[in-house]
Design a protein around this motif. Structure first.
Motif, PDB file in Angstrom:
ATOM      1  N   VAL A   1     -45.161 -89.106 -86.121  1.00 30.14           N
ATOM      2  CA  VAL A   1     -44.195 -90.072 -85.605  1.00 30.14           C
ATOM      3  C   VAL A   1     -43.310 -90.601 -86.731  1.00 30.14           C
ATOM      4  O   VAL A   1     -42.123 -90.888 -86.513  1.00 30.14           O
ATOM      5  CB  VAL A   1     -44.907 -91.211 -84.845  1.00 30.14           C
ATOM      6  CG1 VAL A   1     -43.882 -92.126 -84.185  1.00 30.14           C
ATOM      7  CG2 VAL A   1     -45.838 -90.649 -83.771  1.00 30.14           C
ATOM      8  N   ARG A   2     -43.829 -90.699 -87.931  1.00 28.50           N
ATOM      9  CA  ARG A   2     -42.985 -91.115 -89.061  1.00 28.50           C
ATOM     10  C   ARG A   2     -41.877 -90.090 -89.323  1.00 28.50           C
ATOM     11  O   ARG A   2     -40.718 -90.462 -89.567  1.00 28.50           O
ATOM     12  CB  ARG A   2     -43.843 -91.280 -90.319  1.00 28.50           C
ATOM     13  CG  ARG A   2     -44.571 -92.595 -90.424  1.00 28.50           C
ATOM     14  CD  ARG A   2     -45.170 -92.747 -91.808  1.00 28.50           C
ATOM     15  NE  ARG A   2     -45.850 -94.017 -91.974  1.00 28.50           N
ATOM     16  CZ  ARG A   2     -46.356 -94.447 -93.124  1.00 28.50           C
ATOM     17  NH1 ARG A   2     -46.246 -93.702 -94.211  1.00 28.50           N
ATOM     18  NH2 ARG A   2     -46.962 -95.617 -93.191  1.00 28.50           N
ATOM     19  N   VAL A   3     -42.237 -88.814 -89.305  1.00 27.32           N
ATOM     20  CA  VAL A   3     -41.227 -87.770 -89.521  1.00 27.32           C
ATOM     21  C   VAL A   3     -40.167 -87.835 -88.431  1.00 27.32           C
ATOM     22  O   VAL A   3     -38.965 -87.742 -88.697  1.00 27.32           O
ATOM     23  CB  VAL A   3     -41.894 -86.382 -89.571  1.00 27.32           C
ATOM     24  CG1 VAL A   3     -40.844 -85.270 -89.538  1.00 27.32           C
ATOM     25  CG2 VAL A   3     -42.750 -86.253 -90.825  1.00 27.32           C
ATOM     26  N   TYR A   4     -40.615 -88.013 -87.200  1.00 28.40           N
ATOM     27  CA  TYR A   4     -39.667 -88.140 -86.093  1.00 28.40           C
ATOM     28  C   TYR A   4     -38.791 -89.372 -86.255  1.00 28.40           C
ATOM     29  O   TYR A   4     -37.561 -89.321 -86.071  1.00 28.40           O
ATOM     30  CB  TYR A   4     -40.436 -88.193 -84.782  1.00 28.40           C
ATOM     31  CG  TYR A   4     -39.597 -88.566 -83.583  1.00 28.40           C
ATOM     32  CD1 TYR A   4     -38.441 -87.858 -83.256  1.00 28.40           C
ATOM     33  CD2 TYR A   4     -39.946 -89.646 -82.769  1.00 28.40           C
ATOM     34  CE1 TYR A   4     -37.667 -88.204 -82.159  1.00 28.40           C
ATOM     35  CE2 TYR A   4     -39.185 -89.994 -81.671  1.00 28.40           C
ATOM     36  CZ  TYR A   4     -38.049 -89.273 -81.375  1.00 28.40           C
ATOM     37  OH  TYR A   4     -37.284 -89.625 -80.291  1.00 28.40           O
ATOM     38  N   ASN A   5     -39.392 -90.486 -86.622  1.00 28.10           N
ATOM     39  CA  ASN A   5     -38.646 -91.736 -86.772  1.00 28.10           C
ATOM     40  C   ASN A   5     -37.596 -91.619 -87.878  1.00 28.10           C
ATOM     41  O   ASN A   5     -36.496 -92.184 -87.782  1.00 28.10           O
ATOM     42  CB  ASN A   5     -39.614 -92.875 -87.095  1.00 28.10           C
ATOM     43  CG  ASN A   5     -39.062 -94.246 -86.750  1.00 28.10           C
ATOM     44  OD1 ASN A   5     -38.132 -94.376 -85.953  1.00 28.10           O
ATOM     45  ND2 ASN A   5     -39.635 -95.272 -87.339  1.00 28.10           N
ATOM     46  N   GLN A   6     -37.899 -90.859 -88.915  1.00 24.73           N
ATOM     47  CA  GLN A   6     -36.989 -90.733 -90.040  1.00 24.73           C
ATOM     48  C   GLN A   6     -35.874 -89.717 -89.779  1.00 24.73           C
ATOM     49  O   GLN A   6     -34.709 -89.953 -90.126  1.00 24.73           O
ATOM     50  CB  GLN A   6     -37.766 -90.323 -91.290  1.00 24.73           C
ATOM     51  CG  GLN A   6     -36.893 -90.199 -92.539  1.00 24.73           C
ATOM     52  CD  GLN A   6     -37.701 -89.874 -93.781  1.00 24.73           C
ATOM     53  OE1 GLN A   6     -38.935 -89.780 -93.724  1.00 24.73           O
ATOM     54  NE2 GLN A   6     -37.026 -89.701 -94.900  1.00 24.73           N
ATOM     55  N   PHE A   7     -36.220 -88.594 -89.137  1.00 25.80           N
ATOM     56  CA  PHE A   7     -35.267 -87.495 -89.039  1.00 25.80           C
ATOM     57  C   PHE A   7     -34.734 -87.249 -87.616  1.00 25.80           C
ATOM     58  O   PHE A   7     -33.814 -86.451 -87.447  1.00 25.80           O
ATOM     59  CB  PHE A   7     -35.903 -86.202 -89.567  1.00 25.80           C
ATOM     60  CG  PHE A   7     -36.290 -86.269 -91.020  1.00 25.80           C
ATOM     61  CD1 PHE A   7     -35.317 -86.220 -92.006  1.00 25.80           C
ATOM     62  CD2 PHE A   7     -37.615 -86.398 -91.398  1.00 25.80           C
ATOM     63  CE1 PHE A   7     -35.664 -86.287 -93.347  1.00 25.80           C
ATOM     64  CE2 PHE A   7     -37.978 -86.460 -92.733  1.00 25.80           C
ATOM     65  CZ  PHE A   7     -36.996 -86.413 -93.720  1.00 25.80           C
ATOM     66  N   GLY A   8     -35.327 -87.900 -86.603  1.00 23.77           N
ATOM     67  CA  GLY A   8     -34.829 -87.729 -85.251  1.00 23.77           C
ATOM     68  C   GLY A   8     -33.415 -88.273 -85.104  1.00 23.77           C
ATOM     69  O   GLY A   8     -33.033 -89.246 -85.754  1.00 23.77           O
ATOM     70  N   ARG A   9     -32.639 -87.659 -84.244  1.00 23.52           N
ATOM     71  CA  ARG A   9     -31.237 -88.055 -84.087  1.00 23.52           C
ATOM     72  C   ARG A   9     -31.118 -89.384 -83.333  1.00 23.52           C
ATOM     73  O   ARG A   9     -31.803 -89.609 -82.346  1.00 23.52           O
ATOM     74  CB  ARG A   9     -30.464 -86.958 -83.358  1.00 23.52           C
ATOM     75  CG  ARG A   9     -30.323 -85.695 -84.174  1.00 23.52           C
ATOM     76  CD  ARG A   9     -29.468 -84.659 -83.477  1.00 23.52           C
ATOM     77  NE  ARG A   9     -28.105 -85.129 -83.238  1.00 23.52           N
ATOM     78  CZ  ARG A   9     -27.126 -84.343 -82.807  1.00 23.52           C
ATOM     79  NH1 ARG A   9     -27.365 -83.054 -82.561  1.00 23.52           N
ATOM     80  NH2 ARG A   9     -25.913 -84.834 -82.599  1.00 23.52           N
ATOM     81  N   ARG A  10     -30.207 -90.224 -83.808  1.00 23.33           N
ATOM     82  CA  ARG A  10     -29.931 -91.496 -83.151  1.00 23.33           C
ATOM     83  C   ARG A  10     -28.474 -91.595 -82.699  1.00 23.33           C
ATOM     84  O   ARG A  10     -28.081 -92.590 -82.111  1.00 23.33           O
ATOM     85  CB  ARG A  10     -30.252 -92.657 -84.092  1.00 23.33           C
ATOM     86  CG  ARG A  10     -31.735 -92.726 -84.476  1.00 23.33           C
ATOM     87  CD  ARG A  10     -32.009 -93.843 -85.454  1.00 23.33           C
ATOM     88  NE  ARG A  10     -33.384 -93.787 -85.938  1.00 23.33           N
ATOM     89  CZ  ARG A  10     -34.421 -94.398 -85.375  1.00 23.33           C
ATOM     90  NH1 ARG A  10     -34.231 -95.129 -84.292  1.00 23.33           N
ATOM     91  NH2 ARG A  10     -35.637 -94.282 -85.878  1.00 23.33           N
ATOM     92  N   ASP A  11     -27.706 -90.529 -82.968  1.00 23.96           N
ATOM     93  CA  ASP A  11     -26.289 -90.551 -82.624  1.00 23.96           C
ATOM     94  C   ASP A  11     -26.016 -90.078 -81.207  1.00 23.96           C
ATOM     95  O   ASP A  11     -24.924 -90.273 -80.677  1.00 23.96           O
ATOM     96  CB  ASP A  11     -25.491 -89.675 -83.601  1.00 23.96           C
ATOM     97  CG  ASP A  11     -25.930 -88.218 -83.565  1.00 23.96           C
ATOM     98  OD1 ASP A  11     -27.159 -87.972 -83.470  1.00 23.96           O
ATOM     99  OD2 ASP A  11     -25.066 -87.328 -83.607  1.00 23.96           O
ATOM    100  N   ASN A  12     -27.013 -89.433 -80.578  1.00 25.44           N
ATOM    101  CA  ASN A  12     -26.828 -88.870 -79.243  1.00 25.44           C
ATOM    102  C   ASN A  12     -28.161 -88.944 -78.512  1.00 25.44           C
ATOM    103  O   ASN A  12     -29.096 -88.216 -78.845  1.00 25.44           O
ATOM    104  CB  ASN A  12     -26.348 -87.417 -79.346  1.00 25.44           C
ATOM    105  CG  ASN A  12     -26.021 -86.811 -77.992  1.00 25.44           C
ATOM    106  OD1 ASN A  12     -26.518 -87.242 -76.957  1.00 25.44           O
ATOM    107  ND2 ASN A  12     -25.165 -85.793 -77.997  1.00 25.44           N
ATOM    108  N   LYS A  13     -28.254 -89.810 -77.509  1.00 23.95           N
ATOM    109  CA  LYS A  13     -29.541 -90.009 -76.833  1.00 23.95           C
ATOM    110  C   LYS A  13     -30.020 -88.749 -76.119  1.00 23.95           C
ATOM    111  O   LYS A  13     -31.219 -88.590 -75.864  1.00 23.95           O
ATOM    112  CB  LYS A  13     -29.466 -91.178 -75.860  1.00 23.95           C
ATOM    113  CG  LYS A  13     -28.637 -90.930 -74.615  1.00 23.95           C
ATOM    114  CD  LYS A  13     -28.713 -92.133 -73.684  1.00 23.95           C
ATOM    115  CE  LYS A  13     -27.953 -91.901 -72.388  1.00 23.95           C
ATOM    116  NZ  LYS A  13     -28.068 -93.066 -71.471  1.00 23.95           N
ATOM    117  N   PHE A  14     -29.105 -87.842 -75.796  1.00 22.72           N
ATOM    118  CA  PHE A  14     -29.505 -86.612 -75.133  1.00 22.72           C
ATOM    119  C   PHE A  14     -30.112 -85.604 -76.113  1.00 22.72           C
ATOM    120  O   PHE A  14     -30.641 -84.581 -75.707  1.00 22.72           O
ATOM    121  CB  PHE A  14     -28.315 -85.989 -74.409  1.00 22.72           C
ATOM    122  CG  PHE A  14     -27.724 -86.879 -73.353  1.00 22.72           C
ATOM    123  CD1 PHE A  14     -28.500 -87.321 -72.294  1.00 22.72           C
ATOM    124  CD2 PHE A  14     -26.411 -87.295 -73.426  1.00 22.72           C
ATOM    125  CE1 PHE A  14     -27.972 -88.146 -71.323  1.00 22.72           C
ATOM    126  CE2 PHE A  14     -25.866 -88.128 -72.454  1.00 22.72           C
ATOM    127  CZ  PHE A  14     -26.650 -88.551 -71.404  1.00 22.72           C
TER     128      PHE A  14
END
Length: 551
Positions: free
Chosen positions: A234-247
């Motif tokens: 979840v840390r990796v996701y929280n750091q690198f997951g996209r936040r610019d496009n909810k889709f």
């Protein structure tokens, strides 16, 4: 089942008081809509098409009879006298007044329930096998591990605002009934050749707009490291997951973009900072979790009672149908798990009235140990019924309208609330389910077809899991009109697959005819004892498509 300790109760009570103050400030105009929105979502409160909707957590699908009675009282007092069980083992209230929600949460807290993290960009309710702890094919009971995950994830300060929602599913059986391949994280408990307990960890599964099957990121994780490894993911996701496009914000997009090898490498690098740290599990912590799921004091069932049960099954056709479809073998001889069908044409799949809740709570105490399970298929389960009491239970369920002997058949439809309730839906779902149930109500025909999963979603969010239905139906919008797209070949079990779209979508009134044509091909092409999914895979997509779109 798990009972709150003083820490749990204090946390939930404080959360209720906190939300009451937030609601008061919002209603007084002192808290703006944008400020209030994440607050209400992480307390399970949505604003839907016609009214607010409150989603109540049922951790890993387990309910006590007292909790079910409390839900009945709440639906009468604050809603319209019914609730809706979801595919993720929660309960939704479709008509509460927004200002009443703090009172509802306070009433829930009195019976050790809550709505925390049932929405929002956080770790949602952990789900599991509805037959956990009783299934004959179970290797390890997943419930203590689900509870440890619940404790770790609830109000985790680092994961309150993830790029998007996050869902975890756990199974401990040889047959996957928790759909672990289509969750953000899927966990399978197993014993290695040395008899040591391990986890197989999958990540990047999910449905919605871009359905994907999860991939193995670690095949053999020692149990001691479960929480630290989850934290690393979840840390990796929280750091690198996209936040610019909810889709494109779900972890499945990140795993796909990086590739599973690179994603796993980053998880391992993050885990190096956590491994063997304070969150490492020891036998004491696990044993404490296990104490909340003891074996009930089951009375011995005489062999003569088992014989009488089998004789009745042979002599009474209606009882035999119920047993064949709604009764599952138990790990303890003389006991069965009984599924209570919530699939009736006069109600939405998964709906249950307050009166039915009260009656089922009584049944859970009369024919079990006051315990119930919520299934992914939007039904309920009584987990420990002696075989010499199943006939009496069947008769009472029949009087309640909950003995419909169609579990696992075409008419055991999974269905989201759709456009009748949801503000996100493109089309209604419930009338489609009812039309199909009416069209194919002949039991002999249903039994001849064999097991078929038919799932319906009102939009691409896929709350009805249409992607993994053997037959999937998706509501779509075409210039303001409701249409329905059909897919075939999906499956949520270990032999997982995503459905393939047949072709152009259909008018609402045409859907039962389309399903009929699909079934015609199956009946004509199947081999002896071949299930729908097997026939579809052997014959191929084109044969079904040609029949459906023939002039």
């Amino acid at each position: 089942m798990y009972r709150y300790d003083s820490y749990d109760q204090t946390l939930v009570d404080e959360r209720v008081a906190q939300f009451r103050d937030q609601m008061d400030r919002y209603l007084a105009g002192k808290l703006g809509e944008e400020e209030f929105r994440p607050v209400r979502l992480q307390n399970g409160l949505y604003i839907q098409r016609h009214a607010p909707m409150l989603r109540i957590a049922i951790p890993y699908g387990m309910l006590s009879s007292d909790q079910l009675r409390a839900l009945a009282t709440i639906t009468r007092r604050y809603d319209r006298g019914y609730g809706h069980f979801t595919t993720r083992q929660n309960l939704q209230l479709n008509w509460p007044a927004q200002e009443d929600v703090p009172d509802i949460l306070a009433d829930l807290a009195k019976v050790q329930m809550h709505a925390i993290q049932t929405s929002g960009n956080c770790i949602r309710n952990t789900t599991s096998d509805q037959f956990a702890g009783i299934a004959k094919d179970e290797v390890v009971d997943p419930r203590p591990w689900c509870e440890l995950i619940r404790q770790w994830s609830t109000l985790h300060p680092e994961f309150a605002y993830l790029p998007r929602k996050f869902k975890i599913a756990v199974t401990g059986a040889t047959e996957d009934r928790a759909a672990i391949h289509v969750h953000d994280i899927g966990l399978r408990l197993f014993l290695n050749d040395a008899g040591e307990l391990r986890f197989r960890v999958l990540a990047g599964g999910g449905m919605g707009r871009t359905p994907m099957i999860g991939e193995v990121v670690r095949a053999d994780l020692p149990w001691q490291h479960l929480l630290t490894y989850l934290e690393a993911i979840v840390r990796v996701y929280n750091q690198f997951g996209r936040r610019d496009n909810k889709f494109k914000a779900r972890i499945k997009i990140l795993v796909k973009a990086l590739g599973v090898e690179e994603f796993a490498r980053r998880v391992e690098a993050e885990w190096a900072h956590l491994k063997d740290g304070p969150q490492t599990l020891n036998e004491g912590a696990v044993d404490e979790a296990k104490t909340h799921f003891p074996e009930p004091a089951r009375r011995p069932v005489a062999e003569s009672a088992i014989v009488a049960y089998e004789t009745l099954r042979q002599e009474n056709r209606a009882f035999a149908r119920f047993v064949t479809n709604n009764v599952m073998d138990h790990k303890v001889p003389g006991y069965k798990a009984v599924t209570l069908s919530l699939k009736r044409r006069e109600a939405a799949p998964g709906d249950i009235t307050a009166d039915q809740m009260d009656a089922v709570a009584d049944l859970a105490e009369t024919f079990g140990f006051g315990e119930l399970r919520v299934t992914h298929e939007q039904n309920l389960v009584l987990s420990d019924v002696p075989v010499d009491e199943i006939e009496a239970l069947w008769q009472q369920l029949d009087a309640l309208g909950m003995a419909n002997p169609t579990v696992g058949t075409l008419n055991d439809i999974i269905c989201c609330p759709g456009g009748d309730f949801c503000s996100l839906a493109n089309a209604v779902s419930i009338p489609i389910a009812q039309a199909i149930q009416e069209r194919f109500e002949d039991l002999d025909f249903l039994y001849d077809l064999g097991p078929i999963d038919l799932n319906i979603s009102g939009c691409m969010n896929a709350c009805g899991h249409h992607h993994v239905g053997n037959i999937g139906i998706l509501g779509v919008d075409k210039k303001g009109e409701e249409y329905y797209q059909i897919s075939l070949g999906g499956n949520a079990d270990d032999d997982v697959s995503l459905g393939k779209i047949l072709g152009p979508s259909f008018y609402r009134e045409d859907v039962p005819d389309v399903i009929d044509k699909v079934l015609q091909v199956y009946v004509e092409k199947r081999l002896d004892d071949e299930r729908f999914l097997d026939t579809y895979r052997r014959v191929g997509h084109q044969a079904f498509k040609e029949r459906v779109y023939a002039a």
